[in-house]
Scaffold this motif. Structure first.
Motif, PDB file in Angstrom:
ATOM      1  N   VAL A 170       0.827  -1.216   0.000  1.00 52.98           N
ATOM      2  CA  VAL A 170       0.000   0.000   0.000  1.00 52.98           C
ATOM      3  C   VAL A 170       0.864   1.271   0.000  1.00 52.98           C
ATOM      4  CG1 VAL A 170      -0.259   0.064   2.535  1.00 52.98           C
ATOM      5  CG2 VAL A 170      -2.003   1.109   1.069  1.00 52.98           C
ATOM      6  N   GLU A 171       0.475   2.202  -0.869  1.00 52.51           N
ATOM      7  CA  GLU A 171       1.200   3.480  -0.962  1.00 52.51           C
ATOM      8  C   GLU A 171       0.453   4.575  -0.205  1.00 52.51           C
ATOM      9  OE1 GLU A 171       4.004   4.492  -2.833  1.00 52.51           O
ATOM     10  OE2 GLU A 171       4.519   2.465  -3.496  1.00 52.51           O
ATOM     11  N   GLU A 172      -0.879   4.490  -0.224  1.00 52.43           N
ATOM     12  CA  GLU A 172      -1.689   5.492   0.484  1.00 52.43           C
ATOM     13  C   GLU A 172      -2.638   4.780   1.412  1.00 52.43           C
ATOM     14  OE1 GLU A 172      -3.676   8.612  -1.668  1.00 52.43           O
ATOM     15  OE2 GLU A 172      -1.931   8.773  -2.996  1.00 52.43           O
ATOM     16  N   LEU A 173      -2.640   5.175   2.658  1.00 49.72           N
ATOM     17  CA  LEU A 173      -3.447   4.458   3.636  1.00 49.72           C
ATOM     18  C   LEU A 173      -4.921   4.818   3.514  1.00 49.72           C
ATOM     19  CD1 LEU A 173      -1.219   4.646   6.828  1.00 49.72           C
ATOM     20  CD2 LEU A 173      -1.349   2.862   5.095  1.00 49.72           C
ATOM     21  N   PRO A 174      -5.782   3.843   3.752  1.00 53.10           N
ATOM     22  CA  PRO A 174      -7.219   4.152   3.765  1.00 53.10           C
ATOM     23  C   PRO A 174      -7.582   4.862   5.070  1.00 53.10           C
ATOM     24  CG  PRO A 174      -6.847   1.857   4.387  1.00 53.10           C
ATOM     25  CD  PRO A 174      -5.498   2.427   4.046  1.00 53.10           C
ATOM     26  N   ALA A 175      -8.786   5.405   5.112  1.00 50.91           N
ATOM     27  CA  ALA A 175      -9.240   6.054   6.349  1.00 50.91           C
ATOM     28  C   ALA A 175      -9.624   5.005   7.383  1.00 50.91           C
ATOM     29  CB  ALA A 175     -10.439   6.959   6.043  1.00 50.91           C
ATOM     30  N   SER A 176     -10.141   3.885   6.906  1.00 47.56           N
ATOM     31  CA  SER A 176     -10.580   2.857   7.849  1.00 47.56           C
ATOM     32  C   SER A 176     -10.326   1.475   7.262  1.00 47.56           C
ATOM     33  CB  SER A 176     -12.069   3.035   8.177  1.00 47.56           C
ATOM     34  OG  SER A 176     -12.832   3.034   6.985  1.00 47.56           O
ATOM     35  N   LEU A 177     -10.171   0.501   8.169  1.00 52.96           N
ATOM     36  CA  LEU A 177      -9.782  -0.843   7.743  1.00 52.96           C
ATOM     37  C   LEU A 177     -10.415  -1.890   8.660  1.00 52.96           C
ATOM     38  CD1 LEU A 177      -7.683  -2.631   6.042  1.00 52.96           C
ATOM     39  CD2 LEU A 177      -6.146  -2.323   7.997  1.00 52.96           C
ATOM     40  N   LEU A 178     -11.031  -2.910   8.048  1.00 50.56           N
ATOM     41  CA  LEU A 178     -11.449  -4.083   8.803  1.00 50.56           C
ATOM     42  C   LEU A 178     -10.369  -5.134   8.635  1.00 50.56           C
ATOM     43  CD1 LEU A 178     -15.185  -4.499   7.655  1.00 50.56           C
ATOM     44  CD2 LEU A 178     -14.347  -3.464   9.786  1.00 50.56           C
ATOM     45  N   VAL A 179      -9.937  -5.724   9.731  1.00 46.26           N
ATOM     46  CA  VAL A 179      -8.949  -6.803   9.665  1.00 46.26           C
ATOM     47  C   VAL A 179      -9.673  -8.086  10.071  1.00 46.26           C
ATOM     48  CG1 VAL A 179      -6.773  -7.698  10.566  1.00 46.26           C
ATOM     49  CG2 VAL A 179      -7.065  -5.230  10.236  1.00 46.26           C
ATOM     50  N   LEU A 180      -9.851  -8.970   9.114  1.00 43.43           N
ATOM     51  CA  LEU A 180     -10.550 -10.228   9.405  1.00 43.43           C
ATOM     52  C   LEU A 180      -9.509 -11.264   9.802  1.00 43.43           C
ATOM     53  CD1 LEU A 180     -13.282 -11.673   9.428  1.00 43.43           C
ATOM     54  CD2 LEU A 180     -12.904 -12.287   7.039  1.00 43.43           C
ATOM     55  N   GLY A 181      -9.414 -11.543  11.102  1.00 46.79           N
ATOM     56  CA  GLY A 181      -8.421 -12.487  11.610  1.00 46.79           C
ATOM     57  C   GLY A 181      -7.535 -11.832  12.653  1.00 46.79           C
ATOM     58  N   GLY A 182      -7.613 -12.341  13.876  1.00 48.27           N
ATOM     59  CA  GLY A 182      -6.836 -11.758  14.979  1.00 48.27           C
ATOM     60  C   GLY A 182      -5.636 -12.599  15.357  1.00 48.27           C
ATOM     61  N   GLY A 183      -4.944 -13.146  14.340  1.00 48.26           N
ATOM     62  CA  GLY A 183      -3.692 -13.869  14.592  1.00 48.26           C
ATOM     63  C   GLY A 183      -2.524 -12.893  14.552  1.00 48.26           C
TER      64      GLY A 183
END
Ligand code: FAD
Length: 484
Positions: A170-183
């Motif tokens: 990623v070059e530009e970060l999004p404003a929000s992110l869902l991370v599916l998986g808490g490993g």
């Protein structure tokens, strides 16, 4: 179909990730004729989309977090994080803009022959790549790694979701992110992005993040991420994913909905053994991971190395196994040559001179995973080795547990860092069978514990040794005393 071109070599290595590259390079250096086949980038996941770039991100994110701690200890600091230098460092220093020319030259410089392409077994001793078949006189090494597992969630496949690949690039970060998986991977990336201002939500199906580690580790990791602004939702069973062109919506069983600009799927990894032609050599292609013995042998003349063996998806496991494969292949070659010489035949494997410099001193090491270390590079770091308390109890071990909190040690108190050391001992044998070290340098403190588990250092010796003052690792001494 036209007859394939046949090429005879000593060893074929399929997949030049961490494990395959190491095996292929060392066997080539030992004087064997080695073909290394790679369809993407030589070096594999670790340097391009895994360990190295993710740790560069973590280095940057920790610098941001440490600067924000100035207010607590030393006045004021104005911190304005910028992702551009992080992306630039990953592109230029870690990955050469995802170009493996240097790695290819490293291999060919050792005398190896490099083939770019997708290969598969084509019967005993044969590997096919397009219209070429490589016939291996001595062996084939499979090191094809794993790919991200993407759950078959309705709607997901049609969306522009991220795996670790897009997250690293990623070059530009999004404003929000869902991370599916808490490993481990999910938590490391979640904390990085949160520290750069992304609104991050981690969704975990089980009751706690880092579910494979001690429950105390999960608690510290979750608290640390929450302190960085990460929202953590456990027992979330994803049911469906939609993308409306701008945002993702993930619906969970029970009706809860989570929305963000991007969705990162980090729900584990899979070896795709069905692509490797294993059936042509009588090996079950339906296995989840490639079964190997303690010398990494799959079948006669076939070895496996790295993530695809399922012994632990870590670069240090791939390197550890690679050393065993190299020793065993060279031992195999030495025996074949000795047999050929004894029978008076001219060397069938390229001349006696090739055995020179192979470094075979006899005795192939056997794989032993009792002291397998693992580190989740969140801040604080979660280091662990061997068995957790629960695993030890499930094995019927007479378990003793010793714990010490980091803030009760002088260094931890000075640092104001969260963490602990937890020891799991076999009371009958008087040795450690597992340990966890959580703290600002949890992964480094772990090294002493790895030695203790690996070498089965008697607890009496751990009790009567000198621990430098005031270090984080003095918490080990307190935990040893706490064993009861
Ligand atoms: C985000 C992330 C962070 C990580 N961080 C760490 C860390 O901090 N510490 C750690 O120890 N580990 C870490 N890992 C894990 C580490 O990257 C892997 O354990 C390591 O890369 C495994 O090496 P390998 O050789 O088994 O496989 P890989 O590196 O996956 O390489 C396998 C190679 O085989 C090639 N291949 C596959 N099939 C074929 C075919 N049919 N023909 C030709 N080529 C083929 C692939 O293209 C690939 O290059 C991380 C992983 C990720 C994703």
């Amino acid at each position: 179909m036209a007859e394939p071109e046949l090429v005879d070599v000593d060893v074929v290595v399929l997949g030049l990730g961490v494990g395959g590259e190491e095996v292929a390079g060392r066997l080539a250096e030992a004087g064997l004729s080695v073909v290394g086949i790679e369809r993407r980038l030589v070096g594999g996941e670790c340097p391009y989309w895994g360990c190295i770039p993710s740790k560069m991100m973590i280095r940057a994110a920790n610098a941001v977090a440490e600067a924000r701690r100035v207010a607590e200890f030393a006045g004021e600091a104005d911190v304005r994080p910028d992702w551009a230098p992080v992306a630039k460092r990953i592109r230029e220093e870690a990955t050469d803009n995802w170009d493996d020319r240097v790695a290819v030259e490293r291999f060919t410089g050792k005398g190896g022959r490099f083939v770019r392409g997708s290969g598969a077994l084509d019967g005993p001793g044969r590997v096919r790549v397009g219209d070429r078949v490589f016939r291996a006189r001595h062996g084939i090494v499979l090191g094809t790694g794993t790919r991200p597992f993407v759950p078959p969630l309705p709607g997901l496949a049609d969306t522009p979701y991220w795996t670790n690949q897009q997250a690293i690039e990623v070059e530009e970060l999004p404003a929000s992110l869902l991370v599916l998986g808490g490993g481990a991977i999910g938590l490391e990336l979640a904390q990085v992005f949160a520290r750069f201002g992304v609104e991050v939500t981690v969704l975990e199906a089980s009751g706690r993040v880092l579910a494979v580690e001690e429950p105390e580790s999960s608690e510290v990791a979750a608290a640390a991420l929450r302190a960085d602004g990460v929202r953590i939702a456990t027992e979330v069973r994803a049911e469906r994913v939609d993308h409306d062109g701008r945002a993702f919506t993930l619906r969970a069983v029970g009706g809860a909905e989570f929305t963000a600009e991007r969705l990162l799927v980090v729900t584990g990894r899979r070896a795709h053994l069905n692509e490797l032609g294993l059936d042509t050599v009588g090996v079950d292609p339906g296995q989840r991971f490639l079964a190997v013995d303690d010398r990494m042998r799959v079948a006669d003349g076939i070895w496996g190395v790295g993530d695809l063996t399922g012994e632990g998806a870590f670069t240090h496991i791939a390197m550890y196994q690679a050393a065993i494969v190299v020793a065993d292949v060279l031992d195999h070659v030495r025996r074949a040559r000795a047999g050929a010489d004894a029978s008076g035949a001219a060397s069938a494997v390229g001349g006696a001179a090739r055995t020179e410099g192979t470094g075979i001193a006899g005795g192939v090491p056997h794989a032993d995973y009792r002291a397998l270390p693992r580190v989740t590079f969140t801040d604080p770091e979660i280091g662990a080795v061997g068995l957790t308390e629960r695993q030890a109890r499930e094995r019927g071990i007479n378990v003793q547990v010793g714990v010490s909190r980091l803030d009760s040690s002088t260094r931890g108190w000075i640092h104001r860092g969260d963490g602990f050391v937890k020891l799991v001992a076999d009371a009958d044998r008087g040795v450690l069978v597992g340990a966890t070290s959580v703290g600002p340098a949890g992964g480094e403190v772990l090294s002493g514990l790895v030695v203790a588990v690996h070498a089965e250092v008697p607890l009496s010796r751990l009790r009567h040794m000198i621990y430098a003052y005031p270090t984080f690792h003095r918490a080990i001494e307190t935990a040893v005393r706490d064993l009861s």
